[in-house]
Design a protein around this motif. Structure first.
Motif, PDB file in Angstrom:
ATOM      1  N   ALA A  80       7.990 -18.397 -34.312  1.00  0.00           N
ATOM      2  CA  ALA A  80       7.566 -19.710 -34.822  1.00  0.00           C
ATOM      3  C   ALA A  80       6.411 -20.255 -33.988  1.00  0.00           C
ATOM      4  N   LEU A  81       6.502 -20.066 -32.658  1.00  0.00           N
ATOM      5  CA  LEU A  81       5.453 -20.538 -31.757  1.00  0.00           C
ATOM      6  C   LEU A  81       4.115 -19.864 -32.078  1.00  0.00           C
ATOM      7  N   GLN A  82       4.169 -18.563 -32.334  1.00  0.00           N
ATOM      8  CA  GLN A  82       2.939 -17.836 -32.688  1.00  0.00           C
ATOM      9  C   GLN A  82       2.358 -18.334 -34.000  1.00  0.00           C
ATOM     10  N   HIS A  83       3.220 -18.822 -34.862  1.00  0.00           N
ATOM     11  CA  HIS A  83       2.770 -19.297 -36.173  1.00  0.00           C
ATOM     12  C   HIS A  83       1.999 -20.602 -36.062  1.00  0.00           C
ATOM     13  N   PHE A  84       2.477 -21.539 -35.240  1.00  0.00           N
ATOM     14  CA  PHE A  84       1.834 -22.861 -35.193  1.00  0.00           C
ATOM     15  C   PHE A  84       1.029 -23.124 -33.932  1.00  0.00           C
ATOM     16  N   ASN A  85       1.200 -22.301 -32.891  1.00  0.00           N
ATOM     17  CA  ASN A  85       0.622 -22.654 -31.595  1.00  0.00           C
ATOM     18  C   ASN A  85      -0.431 -21.661 -31.116  1.00  0.00           C
ATOM     19  N   TYR A  86      -0.848 -20.745 -31.977  1.00  0.00           N
ATOM     20  CA  TYR A  86      -1.857 -19.764 -31.573  1.00  0.00           C
ATOM     21  C   TYR A  86      -3.139 -19.954 -32.382  1.00  0.00           C
TER      22      TYR A  86
ATOM     23  N   LEU B  12      -6.728 -17.758 -32.892  1.00  0.00           N
ATOM     24  CA  LEU B  12      -7.493 -16.530 -32.616  1.00  0.00           C
ATOM     25  C   LEU B  12      -6.864 -15.710 -31.484  1.00  0.00           C
ATOM     26  N   GLY B  13      -5.539 -15.650 -31.475  1.00  0.00           N
ATOM     27  CA  GLY B  13      -4.827 -14.874 -30.466  1.00  0.00           C
ATOM     28  C   GLY B  13      -4.583 -15.605 -29.168  1.00  0.00           C
ATOM     29  N   LEU B  14      -5.036 -16.856 -29.051  1.00  0.00           N
ATOM     30  CA  LEU B  14      -4.866 -17.637 -27.824  1.00  0.00           C
ATOM     31  C   LEU B  14      -3.705 -18.611 -27.984  1.00  0.00           C
ATOM     32  N   ASN B  15      -2.795 -18.607 -27.016  1.00  0.00           N
ATOM     33  CA  ASN B  15      -1.739 -19.616 -26.974  1.00  0.00           C
ATOM     34  C   ASN B  15      -2.368 -20.916 -26.487  1.00  0.00           C
ATOM     35  N   ILE B  16      -2.357 -21.952 -27.318  1.00  0.00           N
ATOM     36  CA  ILE B  16      -3.073 -23.176 -26.962  1.00  0.00           C
ATOM     37  C   ILE B  16      -2.378 -23.955 -25.838  1.00  0.00           C
ATOM     38  N   SER B  17      -1.201 -23.513 -25.422  1.00  0.00           N
ATOM     39  CA  SER B  17      -0.544 -24.124 -24.262  1.00  0.00           C
ATOM     40  C   SER B  17      -1.021 -23.502 -22.953  1.00  0.00           C
ATOM     41  N   ASP B  18      -1.618 -22.289 -23.024  1.00  0.00           N
ATOM     42  CA  ASP B  18      -2.169 -21.640 -21.829  1.00  0.00           C
ATOM     43  C   ASP B  18      -3.505 -22.275 -21.464  1.00  0.00           C
ATOM     44  N   THR B  19      -3.879 -22.186 -20.201  1.00  0.00           N
ATOM     45  CA  THR B  19      -5.226 -22.610 -19.788  1.00  0.00           C
ATOM     46  C   THR B  19      -6.175 -21.422 -19.922  1.00  0.00           C
ATOM     47  N   PRO B  20      -7.454 -21.652 -20.190  1.00  0.00           N
ATOM     48  CA  PRO B  20      -8.409 -20.537 -20.262  1.00  0.00           C
ATOM     49  C   PRO B  20      -8.408 -19.694 -18.983  1.00  0.00           C
ATOM     50  N   TRP B  21      -8.301 -20.361 -17.830  1.00  0.00           N
ATOM     51  CA  TRP B  21      -8.321 -19.614 -16.572  1.00  0.00           C
ATOM     52  C   TRP B  21      -7.121 -18.668 -16.479  1.00  0.00           C
ATOM     53  N   TYR B  22      -5.934 -19.128 -16.916  1.00  0.00           N
ATOM     54  CA  TYR B  22      -4.735 -18.282 -16.891  1.00  0.00           C
ATOM     55  C   TYR B  22      -4.935 -17.069 -17.803  1.00  0.00           C
ATOM     56  N   ILE B  23      -5.484 -17.303 -18.995  1.00  0.00           N
ATOM     57  CA  ILE B  23      -5.686 -16.201 -19.949  1.00  0.00           C
ATOM     58  C   ILE B  23      -6.680 -15.196 -19.396  1.00  0.00           C
ATOM     59  N   ILE B  24      -7.788 -15.687 -18.839  1.00  0.00           N
ATOM     60  CA  ILE B  24      -8.817 -14.802 -18.277  1.00  0.00           C
ATOM     61  C   ILE B  24      -8.241 -13.986 -17.124  1.00  0.00           C
ATOM     62  N   LYS B  25      -7.537 -14.666 -16.226  1.00  0.00           N
ATOM     63  CA  LYS B  25      -6.994 -14.012 -15.026  1.00  0.00           C
ATOM     64  C   LYS B  25      -5.991 -12.921 -15.383  1.00  0.00           C
ATOM     65  N   ASN B  26      -5.209 -13.143 -16.442  1.00  0.00           N
ATOM     66  CA  ASN B  26      -4.135 -12.209 -16.783  1.00  0.00           C
ATOM     67  C   ASN B  26      -4.508 -11.186 -17.844  1.00  0.00           C
ATOM     68  N   ASN B  27      -5.674 -11.332 -18.461  1.00  0.00           N
ATOM     69  CA  ASN B  27      -6.004 -10.442 -19.570  1.00  0.00           C
ATOM     70  C   ASN B  27      -7.254  -9.595 -19.365  1.00  0.00           C
ATOM     71  N   PHE B  28      -8.205 -10.062 -18.540  1.00  0.00           N
ATOM     72  CA  PHE B  28      -9.431  -9.293 -18.367  1.00  0.00           C
ATOM     73  C   PHE B  28      -9.164  -7.899 -17.802  1.00  0.00           C
ATOM     74  N   PHE B  29      -8.163  -7.784 -16.920  1.00  0.00           N
ATOM     75  CA  PHE B  29      -7.915  -6.513 -16.245  1.00  0.00           C
ATOM     76  C   PHE B  29      -6.552  -5.929 -16.613  1.00  0.00           C
ATOM     77  N   ALA B  30      -6.055  -6.291 -17.811  1.00  0.00           N
ATOM     78  CA  ALA B  30      -4.768  -5.750 -18.261  1.00  0.00           C
ATOM     79  C   ALA B  30      -4.884  -4.248 -18.493  1.00  0.00           C
ATOM     80  N   LYS B  31      -3.829  -3.522 -18.087  1.00  0.00           N
ATOM     81  CA  LYS B  31      -3.868  -2.053 -18.198  1.00  0.00           C
ATOM     82  C   LYS B  31      -3.445  -1.579 -19.577  1.00  0.00           C
TER      83      LYS B  31
END
Length: 440
Positions: A235-241, A243-262
């Motif tokens: 349900a959260l993915q349905h209303f709170n995302y 373009l693939g971004l969780n709008i509750s996350d901060t951009p810095w958190y997303i960048i830090k955790n996703n740029f170098f994901a294996k």
């Protein structure tokens, strides 16, 4: 609204405004869901629509403010002439005459010294309250809050859930809109009950970053509740995302955790780039707004330089702050800047086509009627201005004559009291010798 107000912003001034705006946004969210048969339940779309509605309602104030700015620029030469006329005159009569002429100038152009402030005073509480709504979505959208109800009930039935939630917040290091942190969450949850306790847990789940939900889905926290966790997450993915971004996350958190994901590096790199675009677009749209805004030219170089510095710093501040606030707030900043930019473009066209002379004429008629209601006639104002101006000139002449007489008396006194042998006494002797010779 009565069932969701406990997590709302409690401020005495902004709180009621935020509740009203939240009620509007809740209606938009539910309306979109109803029209689309439940297929579209989007917080982002609701944010964009309510932003457009609010700025359209504020449009008359925006136009009025722009008229004020345009007329202020037009009257600056006359204002500077008045200031030059009374420069260095600090006596009461001069100050009163300057005040009178300044007020007559404002009446002539139909504006008030506080005109622009009034518009800001009206707009600021609305925009700040709107910010509070977007910062704490579940407090105002019952559809969003309802998506967490089943999971919250099951979490509360789990033994030691307060410590587990404290561990969850400590692991992912985030703060909720209700002020819960990893250091105080256990105490606050232990002392809460009923709806307040449920709302606290909803705030935690809504602010939980994507990696936190992955940990819940893996059973690392609240093992045995995976079915409810998965249902809530869907349900959260349905209303709170967006373009693939969780709008509750901060951009810095997303960048830090996703740029170098294996795992799936291409997908996570794309998500990291999208997150980076949020602060970049915030900066560019704020910059565009400033370019479209009419720039005041008041002849004050220092003030002009200060405004130029502010115009450079504000978009930069927006850029850096946007990294540390939820993506949903960044989207609000971008959408509001785009709406303001479009408004400003058309307002500029409207102001350019205005006949300022006609506007001034109407404003003068309004000012005249207001003065007449107060019992002040036009002839009285002119006579008072002339009398005060003549009085100032006369006082200036009298003051100058008095100053000259004082200087002559002081010089005569110094001459007669000159000490023997001094230069002044020798000069007196020479003068007396010349006067005696001239009489022979």
């Amino acid at each position: 609204m009565s069932g969701i107000v406990l997590t709302a912003y409690p401020g005495s001034i902004l709180g009621p405004v935020a509740k009203f705006l939240g009620w509007i946004m809740n209606g938009i969210y539910n309306g979109i869901s109803s029209i689309t048969g439940g297929r579209v339940e989007s917080v982002v779309l609701s944010i964009v629509i309510v932003t457009i509605i609010i700025y359209m309602c504020l449009l008359p104030l925006t136009i009025k403010q722009q008229k004020f700015s345009k007329l202020s620029q037009k009257m600056q030469p006359e204002m500077q002439a008045i200031q030059a006329k009374y420069k260095n005159k600090k006596d009461q009569a001069s100050m009163m005459a300057m005040q009178q002429e300044t007020q007559m100038l404002y009446d002539k152009y139909g504006i008030s010294p506080m005109g622009s402030c009034v518009q800001l005073i009206i707009q600021m509480p609305i925009l700040l309250a709107l910010y509070r709504v977007f910062y704490n979505i579940p407090a105002y959208l019952d559809g969003v809050k309802g998506s967490f109800t089943n999971l919250v009930t099951q979490i509360q039935s789990t033994s030691g859930y307060t410590d587990t939630l404290g561990e969850l917040m400590s692991k992912f290091n985030f703060t909720t809109s209700s002020g819960l942190t990893s250091s105080n969450v256990v105490d606050k949850l232990s002392n809460a009950s009923g709806d307040t306790l449920s709302n606290y847990i909803i705030d935690i789940l809504y602010k939980l970053p994507s990696k936190g939900w992955d940990a819940l889905l893996d059973g690392k926290y609240f093992d045995g509740l995976q079915s409810s966790v998965e249902s809530t997450h869907n349900a959260l993915q349905h209303f709170n995302y967006f373009l693939g971004l969780n709008i509750s996350d901060t951009p810095w958190y997303i960048i830090k955790n996703n740029f170098f994901a294996k795992d799936k590096p291409e997908m996570w790199l794309l998500i990291g780039i999208l997150a980076l675009l949020i602060p970049v677009l915030s900066y560019l749209t704020q910059l565009l707004n400033i370019k479209l805004m009419p720039q005041a030219s008041n002849g004050n170089d220092q003030m002009a330089n200060q405004m130029k510095t502010m115009n450079m710093l504000m978009p930069l501040m927006s850029f850096f702050i946007c990294f540390t606030v939820p993506v949903g707030l960044g989207i609000y900043w971008i959408s509001s800047a785009v709406v303001r930019g479009l408004q400003q473009f058309f307002v500029n066209k409207h102001i350019e086509n205005l006949d300022l002379e006609e506007v001034m004429k109407k404003n003068q008629e309004k000012a005249k009627k207001k003065r007449e209601k107060r019992g002040i006639s036009e002839d009285y104002i002119r006579q008072a201005a002339n009398i005060r101006t003549k009085s100032i000139d006369a006082k200036a002449n009298i003051s100058a004559s008095a100053d000259n007489e004082d200087k002559l008396a002081k010089a005569q006194s110094m001459k007669s009291n000159a000490k023997a042998g001094s230069l002044a006494s020798k000069a007196n002797m020479v003068k007396d010798f010349n006067e005696r010779n001239s009489r022979k």
